[in-house]
Design a protein around this motif. Structure first.
Motif, mmCIF file in Angstrom:
data_model
loop_
_atom_site.group_PDB
_atom_site.id
_atom_site.type_symbol
_atom_site.label_atom_id
_atom_site.label_comp_id
_atom_site.label_asym_id
_atom_site.label_seq_id
_atom_site.Cartn_x
_atom_site.Cartn_y
_atom_site.Cartn_z
ATOM 1 N N GLU A 101 57.904 35.316 28.973
ATOM 2 C CA GLU A 101 57.233 34.593 29.437
ATOM 3 C C GLU A 101 57.825 32.879 28.609
ATOM 4 O O GLU A 101 58.361 33.731 27.701
ATOM 5 C CB GLU A 101 55.073 34.375 29.384
ATOM 6 C CG GLU A 101 55.093 32.479 29.725
ATOM 7 C CD GLU A 101 53.392 32.257 29.584
ATOM 8 O OE1 GLU A 101 53.319 33.213 28.632
ATOM 9 O OE2 GLU A 101 52.733 31.198 29.296
ATOM 10 N N GLY A 102 58.183 32.522 29.145
ATOM 11 C CA GLY A 102 59.011 30.703 28.906
ATOM 12 C C GLY A 102 60.418 30.614 28.622
ATOM 13 O O GLY A 102 61.414 29.889 27.873
ATOM 14 N N GLY A 103 60.843 31.763 29.740
ATOM 15 C CA GLY A 103 62.640 31.412 29.553
ATOM 16 C C GLY A 103 63.674 31.954 28.784
ATOM 17 O O GLY A 103 63.161 33.166 27.387
ATOM 18 N N GLU A 104 64.420 32.158 29.044
ATOM 19 C CA GLU A 104 65.934 33.184 28.012
ATOM 20 C C GLU A 104 66.340 32.252 27.204
ATOM 21 O O GLU A 104 66.854 30.979 26.940
ATOM 22 C CB GLU A 104 66.484 33.880 29.028
ATOM 23 C CG GLU A 104 65.643 35.190 30.319
ATOM 24 C CD GLU A 104 66.733 36.100 30.558
ATOM 25 O OE1 GLU A 104 67.744 35.645 30.288
ATOM 26 O OE2 GLU A 104 66.428 36.447 32.000
ATOM 27 N N VAL A 105 66.273 32.827 25.983
ATOM 28 C CA VAL A 105 67.234 32.052 24.442
ATOM 29 C C VAL A 105 67.546 33.213 23.100
ATOM 30 O O VAL A 105 67.114 34.437 23.766
ATOM 31 C CB VAL A 105 66.271 30.951 23.637
ATOM 32 C CG1 VAL A 105 65.442 29.809 25.095
ATOM 33 C CG2 VAL A 105 65.140 31.427 23.293
ATOM 34 N N ASP B 179 60.382 22.920 20.427
ATOM 35 C CA ASP B 179 60.364 22.800 21.815
ATOM 36 C C ASP B 179 59.021 22.140 22.689
ATOM 37 O O ASP B 179 58.161 21.522 21.624
ATOM 38 C CB ASP B 179 60.164 24.031 22.554
ATOM 39 C CG ASP B 179 60.889 24.631 23.665
ATOM 40 O OD1 ASP B 179 60.837 23.614 24.604
ATOM 41 O OD2 ASP B 179 60.891 25.450 24.525
ATOM 42 N N THR B 180 58.696 21.902 23.372
ATOM 43 C CA THR B 180 57.967 21.309 24.388
ATOM 44 C C THR B 180 56.531 21.908 24.326
ATOM 45 O O THR B 180 57.002 23.015 24.427
ATOM 46 C CB THR B 180 58.012 20.405 25.235
ATOM 47 O OG1 THR B 180 58.621 21.439 26.478
ATOM 48 C CG2 THR B 180 58.784 19.750 25.073
ATOM 49 N N PRO B 181 55.601 21.908 24.606
ATOM 50 C CA PRO B 181 54.604 22.412 25.091
ATOM 51 C C PRO B 181 54.359 23.856 25.485
ATOM 52 O O PRO B 181 54.052 24.811 26.252
ATOM 53 C CB PRO B 181 52.652 21.960 24.305
ATOM 54 C CG PRO B 181 53.295 20.560 23.978
ATOM 55 C CD PRO B 181 54.729 20.375 24.706
ATOM 56 N N ALA B 182 55.436 23.006 27.048
ATOM 57 C CA ALA B 182 56.045 24.040 28.125
ATOM 58 C C ALA B 182 56.676 24.590 28.213
ATOM 59 O O ALA B 182 57.508 24.902 29.178
ATOM 60 C CB ALA B 182 55.571 22.410 29.417
ATOM 61 N N HIS B 183 57.381 24.349 26.958
ATOM 62 C CA HIS B 183 58.954 24.982 26.588
ATOM 63 C C HIS B 183 59.281 25.168 27.777
ATOM 64 O O HIS B 183 60.635 26.017 28.065
ATOM 65 C CB HIS B 183 58.308 26.541 27.441
ATOM 66 C CG HIS B 183 57.441 27.446 26.124
ATOM 67 N ND1 HIS B 183 56.986 29.232 26.045
ATOM 68 C CD2 HIS B 183 57.004 26.771 25.190
ATOM 69 C CE1 HIS B 183 56.039 28.438 24.854
ATOM 70 N NE2 HIS B 183 56.164 27.327 24.124
ATOM 71 N N THR B 184 59.821 23.365 28.067
ATOM 72 C CA THR B 184 60.938 22.450 28.358
ATOM 73 C C THR B 184 62.452 23.393 28.121
ATOM 74 O O THR B 184 63.495 23.971 28.940
ATOM 75 C CB THR B 184 61.215 21.506 28.434
ATOM 76 O OG1 THR B 184 59.883 21.264 28.447
ATOM 77 C CG2 THR B 184 61.984 20.927 29.630
ATOM 78 N N LEU B 185 62.845 23.751 26.871
ATOM 79 C CA LEU B 185 64.000 23.992 26.229
ATOM 80 C C LEU B 185 63.931 25.928 26.353
ATOM 81 O O LEU B 185 65.442 25.897 26.826
ATOM 82 C CB LEU B 185 64.700 23.789 24.890
ATOM 83 C CG LEU B 185 63.920 22.365 24.458
ATOM 84 C CD1 LEU B 185 64.646 21.966 23.141
ATOM 85 C CD2 LEU B 185 65.304 21.562 25.100
ATOM 86 N N ALA B 186 63.096 26.192 26.893
ATOM 87 C CA ALA B 186 63.141 27.574 26.959
ATOM 88 C C ALA B 186 63.429 27.820 28.160
ATOM 89 O O ALA B 186 64.318 29.131 28.781
ATOM 90 C CB ALA B 186 62.185 28.338 25.969
ATOM 91 N N LYS B 187 63.473 27.207 29.070
ATOM 92 C CA LYS B 187 62.543 27.369 30.254
ATOM 93 C C LYS B 187 64.173 26.719 30.861
ATOM 94 O O LYS B 187 65.106 27.895 32.156
ATOM 95 C CB LYS B 187 62.201 26.737 31.244
ATOM 96 C CG LYS B 187 60.363 27.109 31.242
ATOM 97 C CD LYS B 187 59.204 26.799 31.392
ATOM 98 C CE LYS B 187 57.750 27.205 31.069
ATOM 99 N NZ LYS B 187 56.951 25.957 32.256
#
Length: 216
Positions: free
Chosen positions: A212-216, A42-50
């Motif tokens: 934190e960081g979205g749902e996957v 993922d990116t440092p900002a957790h783009t995919l997770a978000k």
């Protein structure tokens, strides 16, 4: 695009031998054992997770696979989600090929946006014992996993255990999947539905606070 349907059941690690023995007895065959390494990106900002997606590179005994998944839905241990998977030449992502394979516009756009900044975030290392079971006219892959999730955050080594029984529907009706899970839970009352994927647990391990960081 495929839709992955599986039931995850958490269990104490002390039960693994007993569960394997029961399945061996019921199927008449020994499960085949493999060791798996999965690296999640993922990116440092957790783009995919978000965006509620997950990207992994899986090391198999004789080849590598890259897999891109959406979060989908999970309830009572049943996980249903879109999945795109393909072999790769080695221990490296092939993003352009994966973008061509992905036929969901939102998921494809999220991957394209994240691609320049992708980096390895965490890994799952575990042993897996696999059985292919025919049950009520359905084909179900049963996998018994034991290992750990591993990450390093700012030089801090963090781990979380993996101890799961996964039942994945390969063909046939979902009711057969539910019924097989019920049979296993009847034999072992300590088996409990696990609604969090390994990826979700990995992100939680990386996060400064759970969730934190979205749902996957």
């Amino acid at each position: 695009m495929g839709i992955e349907r599986e039931i995850k059941l958490a269990l104490p690690s002390s039960l693994h031998d007993a569960v394997a023995t029961l399945i061996n007895r019921q199927t008449g065959t020994e499960g085949r054992k493999i060791n798996l390494t999965n690296v999640y990106f993922d990116t440092p900002a957790h783009t995919l997770a978000k965006a509620k997606n997950a990207l992994r590179l899986r090391g198999m005994p004789d080849h590598w696979l890259q897999t891109y998944k959406t979060a989908g839905e999970s309830q009572d241990g049943m996980h249903s989600r879109h999945e795109w998977e393909m072999p790769v030449a080695g221990e490296a992502l092939e993003i352009d090929a994966l973008l061509e394979l992905c036929d969901d516009e939102q998921a494809r756009d999220a991957l394209r946006d994240a691609a320049p900044d992708l980096a390895a975030l965490f890994r799952t290392d575990f042993s897996r014992v696999i059985w292919d079971i025919e049950h009520e006219g359905a084909m179900i892959e049963v996998a018994l996993d034991l290992g750990e999730i591993v990450t390093n955050i700012d030089g801090e080594h963090r781990t979380a255990p993996i101890s799961e029984l996964e039942l994945e529907l390969k063909s046939g009706g979902e009711q057969a999947l539910d019924d097989l899970a019920a049979l296993m839970r009847g034999a072992f009352t300590d088996l409990q539905p696990e609604n969090l994927s390994k990826a979700r647990r990995g992100y939680d391990l990386c996060a400064s606070k759970a969730g934190e960081g979205g749902e996957v």
